[in-house]
Design an enzyme around this catalytic site. Sequence first.
Site, PDB file in Angstrom:
ATOM      1  N   LYS A 185       8.362   3.180   9.437  1.00  0.00           N
ATOM      2  CA  LYS A 185       7.697   1.892   9.595  1.00  0.00           C
ATOM      3  C   LYS A 185       8.690   0.769   9.916  1.00  0.00           C
ATOM      4  O   LYS A 185       9.816   0.789   9.436  1.00  0.00           O
ATOM      5  CB  LYS A 185       6.933   1.541   8.305  1.00  0.00           C
ATOM      6  CG  LYS A 185       5.790   2.468   7.973  1.00  0.00           C
ATOM      7  CD  LYS A 185       4.719   2.453   9.013  1.00  0.00           C
ATOM      8  CE  LYS A 185       3.306   2.205   8.592  1.00  0.00           C
ATOM      9  NZ  LYS A 185       2.827   1.735   7.406  1.00  0.00           N
ATOM     10  N   ARG A 212     -11.819   8.897  12.832  1.00  0.00           N
ATOM     11  CA  ARG A 212     -11.235   9.745  11.808  1.00  0.00           C
ATOM     12  C   ARG A 212     -12.099   9.817  10.558  1.00  0.00           C
ATOM     13  O   ARG A 212     -12.195  10.851   9.925  1.00  0.00           O
ATOM     14  CB  ARG A 212      -9.842   9.227  11.431  1.00  0.00           C
ATOM     15  CG  ARG A 212      -9.178  10.111  10.417  1.00  0.00           C
ATOM     16  CD  ARG A 212      -7.752   9.733  10.174  1.00  0.00           C
ATOM     17  NE  ARG A 212      -7.651   8.475   9.448  1.00  0.00           N
ATOM     18  CZ  ARG A 212      -6.510   7.987   8.976  1.00  0.00           C
ATOM     19  NH1 ARG A 212      -5.391   8.642   9.199  1.00  0.00           N
ATOM     20  NH2 ARG A 212      -6.480   6.859   8.321  1.00  0.00           N
ATOM     21  N   LYS A 229       4.442   4.217  17.048  1.00  0.00           N
ATOM     22  CA  LYS A 229       3.243   4.336  16.210  1.00  0.00           C
ATOM     23  C   LYS A 229       2.330   3.185  16.606  1.00  0.00           C
ATOM     24  O   LYS A 229       2.592   2.019  16.317  1.00  0.00           O
ATOM     25  CB  LYS A 229       3.615   4.256  14.734  1.00  0.00           C
ATOM     26  CG  LYS A 229       2.424   4.426  13.810  1.00  0.00           C
ATOM     27  CD  LYS A 229       2.889   4.628  12.382  1.00  0.00           C
ATOM     28  CE  LYS A 229       1.757   5.005  11.449  1.00  0.00           C
ATOM     29  NZ  LYS A 229       0.647   4.068  11.434  1.00  0.00           N
ATOM     30  N   GLU A 232       8.185   8.704  18.898  1.00  0.00           N
ATOM     31  CA  GLU A 232       7.269   7.978  19.788  1.00  0.00           C
ATOM     32  C   GLU A 232       6.711   6.773  19.034  1.00  0.00           C
ATOM     33  O   GLU A 232       6.673   6.783  17.800  1.00  0.00           O
ATOM     34  CB  GLU A 232       6.137   8.900  20.248  1.00  0.00           C
ATOM     35  CG  GLU A 232       5.294   9.424  19.111  1.00  0.00           C
ATOM     36  CD  GLU A 232       4.434  10.618  19.516  1.00  0.00           C
ATOM     37  OE1 GLU A 232       3.235  10.423  19.689  1.00  0.00           O
ATOM     38  OE2 GLU A 232       4.972  11.741  19.654  1.00  0.00           O
ATOM     39  N   CYS A 283     -11.901 -20.802 -17.131  1.00  0.00           N
ATOM     40  CA  CYS A 283     -12.360 -20.333 -15.826  1.00  0.00           C
ATOM     41  C   CYS A 283     -12.753 -21.535 -14.961  1.00  0.00           C
ATOM     42  O   CYS A 283     -13.566 -22.356 -15.391  1.00  0.00           O
ATOM     43  CB  CYS A 283     -13.549 -19.403 -16.008  1.00  0.00           C
ATOM     44  SG  CYS A 283     -14.350 -18.961 -14.452  1.00  0.00           S
ATOM     45  N   TYR A 290       0.843  -1.193   0.000  1.00  0.00           N
ATOM     46  CA  TYR A 290       0.000   0.000   0.000  1.00  0.00           C
ATOM     47  C   TYR A 290       0.884   1.251   0.000  1.00  0.00           C
ATOM     48  O   TYR A 290       0.689   2.179  -0.784  1.00  0.00           O
ATOM     49  CB  TYR A 290      -0.910  -0.003   1.230  1.00  0.00           C
ATOM     50  CG  TYR A 290      -1.727   1.261   1.364  1.00  0.00           C
ATOM     51  CD1 TYR A 290      -2.933   1.401   0.694  1.00  0.00           C
ATOM     52  CD2 TYR A 290      -1.278   2.327   2.143  1.00  0.00           C
ATOM     53  CE1 TYR A 290      -3.673   2.563   0.786  1.00  0.00           C
ATOM     54  CE2 TYR A 290      -2.003   3.499   2.238  1.00  0.00           C
ATOM     55  CZ  TYR A 290      -3.206   3.610   1.565  1.00  0.00           C
ATOM     56  OH  TYR A 290      -3.927   4.785   1.661  1.00  0.00           O
ATOM     57  N   LYS A 335       8.096  13.780  15.050  1.00  0.00           N
ATOM     58  CA  LYS A 335       7.354  15.044  14.909  1.00  0.00           C
ATOM     59  C   LYS A 335       8.269  16.213  15.238  1.00  0.00           C
ATOM     60  O   LYS A 335       9.115  16.099  16.140  1.00  0.00           O
ATOM     61  CB  LYS A 335       6.164  15.080  15.882  1.00  0.00           C
ATOM     62  CG  LYS A 335       5.140  14.006  15.629  1.00  0.00           C
ATOM     63  CD  LYS A 335       4.073  13.964  16.717  1.00  0.00           C
ATOM     64  CE  LYS A 335       3.153  12.773  16.452  1.00  0.00           C
ATOM     65  NZ  LYS A 335       2.242  12.514  17.571  1.00  0.00           N
ATOM     66  N   GLU A 371      -4.712   7.368  19.864  1.00  0.00           N
ATOM     67  CA  GLU A 371      -5.000   6.056  19.288  1.00  0.00           C
ATOM     68  C   GLU A 371      -5.723   5.186  20.305  1.00  0.00           C
ATOM     69  O   GLU A 371      -5.258   5.022  21.441  1.00  0.00           O
ATOM     70  CB  GLU A 371      -3.664   5.403  18.883  1.00  0.00           C
ATOM     71  CG  GLU A 371      -3.807   4.331  17.849  1.00  0.00           C
ATOM     72  CD  GLU A 371      -3.890   4.882  16.408  1.00  0.00           C
ATOM     73  OE1 GLU A 371      -3.997   6.113  16.235  1.00  0.00           O
ATOM     74  OE2 GLU A 371      -3.850   4.055  15.484  1.00  0.00           O
TER      75      GLU A 371
END
Length: 700
Positions: free
Chosen positions: A336, A160, A139, A137, A430, A57, A312, A196
């Site tokens: 990440k 959200r 996540k 911090e 198929c 993603y 941040k 969160e």
Amino acid sequence: MNADSHDPEAVRAGSTPPGDMSEAEASAELASLAGAIAFHDARYHGDDAPVISDADYDALVARNRALESAFPGLVRTDSPSLRVGTPVASGFGKVRHAKPMLSLNNGFTDEDIADFAARIRRFLSLSDEDELALTAEPKIDGLSLSLRYEGGRLVQAATRGDGAEGEDVTANIRVAGAAPLELAGTPPRVLEVRGELYMDRADFLALNEAQDAADSKIFANPRNAAAGSLRQKDPAVTASRRLRFFAYSLGEASAPLAATHMESLAALGAMGFSINPLSRRCTDVAGLLDTYAGIGAARADLGYDIDGVVYKVDRHDYQERLGQVARAPRWALAHKFPAEQAETTLNDIDIQVGRTGALTPVARLAPVTVGGVVVSNATLHNEDEIRRKDIRIGDRVVIQRAGDVIPQVVRVITEQRPADSTEFSFPETCPQCDAPAIRPEGEAVRRCTNSLECPAQRLEWLKHFVSRDAFDIEGLGARQIDQFVSLGWVERPADIFRLAARRDELATLDGYGETSIRNLLAAIEARRDIAFERFIFALGIRQVGQATARLLALHYDRPEAMLAAVGPDADPEATTAELTAIDQVGDSMAADLIGFFANASNFAAVEDLLAQLSVIPPERPAENSPVSGKTIVFTGTLAGMSRAEAKARAEQLGAKVSGSVSAKTSYLVAGADAGSKARKAAELGVTVLSEDDWLAMIDG
Ligand code: IVH
């Protein structure tokens, strides 16, 4: 693009360097990226059931960003970079956020983090001597909430949603025990606290045990359990679940809490919120990376899931100046963690048939635990992927899962390949209807050619029709479609609007009492009035995602006009010319549209459906700022702000910012030492503004 662009689920980030691409290629890829990202956003945020890994993603989002920055003129009105998450689910009231709830950009490598810090320094015009403090911090892998306090009391809690508008979950948060209902000390009159909501791993395991004992739904992971526990119509159910909340930022506040993020966190702690104890303030990139390594090492023992570290800018005044790019603040970045992996045996490969006929191979695995979740299926994407990775039945494989998505096969452990492992031969018919399955030249995906005559395609088509971004009928989801199709009650969309005639038969089904039948039929009735763009999207035409559906709705205004243009009586050449004249609609999309309606049974199904509906024409976007829609060029040195900051302000106000002066330029804003651009503007008769003129225009 290395994958098929017709099916949002099949789209992968392309690898052609943007510099080597033509505008048409970039535009086509941006169109399919917009469709794919919208699709995955809906799976992730709306259904709590993502179907690709976070890494894939993120790659789509990164690719979209790279193409947009190389081709700023091609940024779509519905670009994924301009929105966050997914529209609110039905069932809860809606809440408009006083300040939008943003998402975060992602970084993966040390270099990404260094670039992030350098970009901020440039934007703020900081010298090497100026201090730039950043915080790090964890996540938290949960769901974000905005809690509004007035006079120190909780008055509203919202999810959200799409960033602008979320679901009202106040009643459930009041009983969840995760956040204070009344703040300690002397909080500002209005204070929105964001953070969160999550569930501890131990509470998650205990909940699943209890669910299992009661034959109720088992949650895939703590994040889904937290989301499911919050979205309960009955607050008593929420109250029985152990939910927790870490506060990490502010929304609207009638007075600032502090000058920095770290001090704000401390103030929130003093008011009664849980603040993550691993948060640190760092003054250089090395400090951030150290903290990342430390949090990564502690990850397994934290007792709750985290999926990275958030950096941040500490000073709020800097945050304010940095502002946001579309969906994410410039002053924050999520670093990440890599995905979790495990080894297992691939026992078999099955083929699934999707809505657009795509044949997708699925690996059946010996069950294995990855990051606390038992995995027994993994996606193999398409036949090339199986060949490229040389995956054979019986192989030992490495699989990975990130977040709560369908796991993937990363690679085969060839050293452990058993002698009797067998190559998989991809079917050319198929598996559901035996029709030929064709793979067009240059595409990655093989498709069943039987269109909606194929029972598998028809079933997926109907499920798409009722999905959240399409008709979104409360009480009529994939499960009910399965049931009604197998009973022969629903064969095409219009049949849904004829279910009222089956009231007595419905009453014979398990789980259908008087009230649920009344609610279902009322929900169906309510959807007879449908927005034109939803209607188009719901038709499930290949390549026509929400974005294109909106463009088509704006272009045709009414379904009759669209059917006249694309229907069987239309001249395909003229229609192609008309469609491709719509900004962002290319040849292949036009071909798919025409192809869909050229099929007589599709056309009949659409006409049948229209007879049941009243379609609402699209609302047109309003023009509301003095520079919206204008093209601005900045040149020379601005006294008050960096060029990047000026550009960001202009874009916020709806202007397009370009790098060069042309006849299309509305205004040239000239700072000190403006050179050739000012001359060119004068030649072309473009209005030249001083920095002060510009500020007066946008502030006045
Ligand atoms: S700050 C404007 N801090 O990550 C900044 N977000 O991927 C807003 N998240 O929507 C977010 N832990 O749900 C921030 N310590 C943290 C976070 C955090 C988890 C989530 C949040 C956000 C998502 C973006």
